[in-house]
Design an enzyme around this catalytic site. Structure first.
Site, PDB file in Angstrom:
ATOM      1  N   PRO A   2     -28.986  35.854  21.204  1.00 42.51           N
ATOM      2  CA  PRO A   2     -27.723  34.454  21.083  1.00 42.51           C
ATOM      3  C   PRO A   2     -27.857  33.391  19.494  1.00 42.51           C
ATOM      4  CG  PRO A   2     -29.510  33.740  21.738  1.00 42.51           C
ATOM      5  CD  PRO A   2     -30.557  34.542  21.063  1.00 42.51           C
ATOM      6  N   GLU A   3     -27.248  33.909  18.867  1.00 39.68           N
ATOM      7  CA  GLU A   3     -26.340  33.437  17.435  1.00 39.68           C
ATOM      8  C   GLU A   3     -24.972  34.025  17.554  1.00 39.68           C
ATOM      9  OE1 GLU A   3     -28.309  32.762  13.786  1.00 39.68           O
ATOM     10  OE2 GLU A   3     -30.235  32.657  14.608  1.00 39.68           O
ATOM     11  N   LYS A  59     -21.834  29.193  20.333  1.00 40.01           N
ATOM     12  CA  LYS A  59     -22.967  30.243  21.361  1.00 40.01           C
ATOM     13  C   LYS A  59     -22.713  29.671  22.257  1.00 40.01           C
ATOM     14  CE  LYS A  59     -26.420  29.270  17.588  1.00 40.01           C
ATOM     15  NZ  LYS A  59     -27.654  28.646  17.524  1.00 40.01           N
ATOM     16  N   ARG A 112     -36.513  33.438  29.672  1.00 44.61           N
ATOM     17  CA  ARG A 112     -37.093  32.107  29.517  1.00 44.61           C
ATOM     18  C   ARG A 112     -36.480  31.114  30.254  1.00 44.61           C
ATOM     19  NH1 ARG A 112     -38.336  31.257  23.198  1.00 44.61           N
ATOM     20  NH2 ARG A 112     -39.078  29.647  23.867  1.00 44.61           N
ATOM     21  N   ASN A 172     -30.742  30.526  13.546  1.00 43.96           N
ATOM     22  CA  ASN A 172     -32.142  30.613  12.610  1.00 43.96           C
ATOM     23  C   ASN A 172     -31.463  31.325  11.065  1.00 43.96           C
ATOM     24  OD1 ASN A 172     -33.986  29.301  11.607  1.00 43.96           O
ATOM     25  ND2 ASN A 172     -35.577  30.736  12.671  1.00 43.96           N
TER      26      ASN A 172
END
Length: 264
Positions: A2-3, A59, A112, A172
């Site tokens: 997810p960017e 996002k 997560r 990132n």
DNA sequence: CTCAGTGTTCAGTG
DNA sequence: TCACTGAACACTGA
């Protein structure tokens, strides 16, 4: 995944799957962390609503319904949408299961549990969207404005690119890719960049985000020269497609792939 | 068993 | 108060 490009791809898929349809069934997995500030009861009450639009900023993504509140998603590190049909088995790690009147189905999954699902009456006017900077796909400002922003920050340029209150949507891998292609050391204080360097950075950011979105964030279709394909796993001895060695370091608290021969 | 990880937030430091 | 850093969060998979 997810960017910004991955979230935009999810937005488009969700749009095709649900817009113009009513929610015929809503199921909620018990999870007090992912469902922030709401309750299964309030979510199940979305049954019967029509999905009018699916929108994105940075996002964050939200489903605009025919009646407030609207349904807001953040994917965290591992969240995403799975599309399917009514009656198919529920995917592993499912959190929210939406089925439309015509049996099209969208399931939000998050192994997560760093993702978030929220209800908001006015998504763009309230946290967390209200705190975001410009969307780097839709609203990337001209170079002088970015020069001005960088001038205010002594942090490493990579950390500033990752700041969602400034560059909404940069994550990132995009930050590393931009700095690699612009030939800039990620550790350089943002305020130390020349106008010309900022211009280069802006142009690479614009191009990278547009191209990634154009192929629906399908990384197999990213240009072969991109650092992206070589940056995963922190493998010693990693090198770019051009044979330049890649070094891994931590900048802004994140794993950073850096090619010294180009980003000195 | 250990550790890294496409993200965000918050406590701590100077 | 501000800017910045680093750990924590939660969990999987290598």
């Amino acid at each position: 995944m997810p960017e910004l490009p991955e979230v935009e791809a999810a937005r488009r898929r969700a749009e095709r799957q649900l817009v113009g349809r009513h929610l015929a069934a809503v199921s909620v997995a018990p999870d007090p962390i992912v469902f922030e500030g709401t309750s299964p009861r309030r979510l199940v009450a979305l049954r019967g609503r029509e999905v009018v639009a699916v929108r994105r900023r940075g996002k964050h993504l939200w489903m605009e319904l025919d009646k407030r509140p609207h349904l807001l998603f953040h994917f965290g590190m591992a969240g995403g949408f799975r599309l399917g049909r009514a009656g198919e088995p529920r995917p592993r790690f499912w959190k929210l299961d939406l089925t439309a009147e015509d049996n099209r189905r969208l399931v939000f999954t998050d192994p997560r549990r760093l993702g978030r699902v929220r209800l908001r009456r006015n998504p763009e006017g309230e946290a967390p969207l209200a705190g975001l900077g410009f969307d780097v796909l839709e609203d990337l400002p001209p170079t002088p404005k970015i020069v001005e922003i960088f001038a205010r920050h002594g942090a490493p340029v990579k950390a500033v690119l990752l700041d969602q209150s400034l560059f909404a949507g940069v994550g990132n891998w995009i930050a590393d890719e931009v700095l690699y292609q612009a030939g800039l050391d990620p550790r350089r204080p943002a305020s130390s960049l020349s106008r010309e360097e900022v211009g280069r950075l802006r142009s690479r950011l614009h191009d990278i985000v547009r191209r990634a979105v154009a192929v629906d964030a399908d990384s197999a279709r990213f240009p072969r020269t991109w650092l992206f394909h070589r940056r995963w796993g922190r493998k010693p001895g990693a090198h770019t497609a051009r044979g330049e060695p890649i070094t891994f370091l931590t900048v802004g608290g994140r794993t950073t792939a850096w090619v010294p021969s180009r980003q000195g």
